[in-house]
Design an enzyme around this catalytic site. Structure first.
Site, PDB file in Angstrom:
ATOM      1  N   TYR A  67      35.934  48.166  26.704  1.00 56.80           N
ATOM      2  CA  TYR A  67      35.840  48.600  28.099  1.00 56.80           C
ATOM      3  C   TYR A  67      36.540  49.954  28.229  1.00 56.80           C
ATOM      4  O   TYR A  67      37.764  50.038  28.224  1.00 56.80           O
ATOM      5  CB  TYR A  67      36.495  47.592  29.040  1.00 56.80           C
ATOM      6  CG  TYR A  67      35.815  46.252  29.112  1.00 56.80           C
ATOM      7  CD1 TYR A  67      34.500  46.086  28.672  1.00 56.80           C
ATOM      8  CD2 TYR A  67      36.480  45.146  29.616  1.00 56.80           C
ATOM      9  CE1 TYR A  67      33.879  44.840  28.745  1.00 56.80           C
ATOM     10  CE2 TYR A  67      35.864  43.894  29.696  1.00 56.80           C
ATOM     11  CZ  TYR A  67      34.562  43.752  29.256  1.00 56.80           C
ATOM     12  OH  TYR A  67      33.962  42.526  29.326  1.00 56.80           O
ATOM     13  N   PHE A 212      29.164  38.335  35.145  1.00 56.28           N
ATOM     14  CA  PHE A 212      28.287  38.733  36.251  1.00 56.28           C
ATOM     15  C   PHE A 212      28.189  37.615  37.299  1.00 56.28           C
ATOM     16  O   PHE A 212      27.090  37.238  37.720  1.00 56.28           O
ATOM     17  CB  PHE A 212      26.895  39.114  35.762  1.00 56.28           C
ATOM     18  CG  PHE A 212      26.857  40.319  34.852  1.00 56.28           C
ATOM     19  CD1 PHE A 212      27.859  41.272  34.900  1.00 56.28           C
ATOM     20  CD2 PHE A 212      25.813  40.503  33.965  1.00 56.28           C
ATOM     21  CE1 PHE A 212      27.827  42.387  34.074  1.00 56.28           C
ATOM     22  CE2 PHE A 212      25.773  41.617  33.129  1.00 56.28           C
ATOM     23  CZ  PHE A 212      26.791  42.567  33.185  1.00 56.28           C
ATOM     24  N   PHE A 217      25.750  44.536  37.486  1.00 56.82           N
ATOM     25  CA  PHE A 217      25.384  45.892  37.893  1.00 56.82           C
ATOM     26  C   PHE A 217      24.319  45.896  38.994  1.00 56.82           C
ATOM     27  O   PHE A 217      24.085  46.907  39.643  1.00 56.82           O
ATOM     28  CB  PHE A 217      24.893  46.690  36.679  1.00 56.82           C
ATOM     29  CG  PHE A 217      25.944  46.796  35.597  1.00 56.82           C
ATOM     30  CD1 PHE A 217      27.132  47.471  35.824  1.00 56.82           C
ATOM     31  CD2 PHE A 217      25.749  46.196  34.360  1.00 56.82           C
ATOM     32  CE1 PHE A 217      28.109  47.563  34.840  1.00 56.82           C
ATOM     33  CE2 PHE A 217      26.720  46.286  33.372  1.00 56.82           C
ATOM     34  CZ  PHE A 217      27.896  46.971  33.614  1.00 56.82           C
TER      35      PHE A 217
END
Length: 290
Positions: A67, A212, A217
């Site tokens: 990350y 998620f 996203f």
């Protein structure tokens, strides 16, 4: 005993361990720059988010050396080291970022070992509580990298092992090689391919950590979710997180953000209890109820 905001959904103990965490945790991915690449726009706010997460009772932080790369681990160390003794830091290995920010999967022996050592160095630790092995899909061979994970566990670099982005066949192979304490897969209110796996893991006391949880996203958008949220006087995001917590007792949440206001909204979902009618309507979005 003072009850923290993050503890409102209860606690979970990883199997075969003394690691116990609040079910509402924090994912550090969004502390990096746009598309999880490069430096954040406001590093001071990112550090403030991490400190506030601990103040709110978060004792489970999810991160990775890829990350940023390396950005989230550096910020975690900068903001909250030395760590509280009850903090569980979980990292993920099996990928790296190229100079354009692409995600490159790699699981060679030397690479996996170097990744664990990098996480330890940047986080200032001598042993990782849990390391997730990131796979790329059902076609990938999990046996060889799991042997490396087991070896690093035997050496004391890793206390416990998790797996990420796996199907049931890969999970069986992994568990034949070493005990697995958690599975981190893609799952949320509208993406429910792992329903059977979640129930099987719950029966064995193994954690399931959905990534998620709010769509990633591309944020969750569903008419019924919006309707339930309006009736409950909550945001769709809070309802989606609360649904996950009520879905199964082995589900641990790690929603991420780089703003304190958003952090408070996420953690508040730990205390939200959806009515049976609302749960049934949300279940029906992907046919879970029938």
């Amino acid at each position: 005993m003072h009850m923290s905001a993050a503890s409102a959904a209860g606690r979970f103990t990883f199997p075969g361990s003394d690691l116990s965490v609040n079910r509402m945790g924090y994912g550090a991915m969004q502390l990096a720059g746009p598309h999880v690449f490069g430096e954040p726009k406001d590093p001071e706010e990112c550090c403030a988010v991490l400190r506030e997460a601990l103040a709110q009772g978060v004792d489970h932080i999810d991160t990775s050396d890829f990350y940023g790369p390396h950005v989230t681990n550096r910020l975690i160390h900068e903001a909250i080291f030395p760590y509280p003794k009850d903090l569980v830091i979980v990292t993920k290995i099996g990928a790296w970022r190229d100079d354009k920010g692409a995600w490159v999967l790699e699981r060679g022996d030397d690479f996996l070992r170097a990744s664990v050592l990098d996480n330890l160095q940047r986080l200032g630790l001598s042993r990782m509580d849990i390391v997730n092995l990131r796979m790329g899909g059902p076609q990938d061979d999990i046996a060889a990298p799991m042997q490396v994970m087991r070896q690093m566990q035997d050496e004391g670099l890793i206390a416990h092992i998790g797996v990420s982005t796996v199907d049931e066949a890969q999970l069986r192979i992994a568990r034949d090689i070493a005990p697995i304490v958690c599975v981190q897969n893609h799952y949320n209110l509208v993406h429910r391919a792992d329903d059977d796996m979640i129930d099987a893991l719950a029966a064995e006391g193994i954690a399931y950590v959905p990534y998620f949880p709010l769509g990633g996203f591309t944020p969750l958008q569903d008419r019924e979710l919006a309707a339930v949220a309006q009736e409950a006087g909550q945001t769709p995001q809070a309802v989606a997180l609360a649904w996950l917590l009520q879905r199964s007792p082995n589900i641990l949440l790690i929603p991420g953000t780089s703003r304190r206001a958003h952090l408070h909204q996420n953690i508040a979902a730990a205390a939200l209890r959806l009515s049976p009618d609302h749960v049934a309507r949300l279940d029906a979005i992907a046919g879970l109820g029938g």
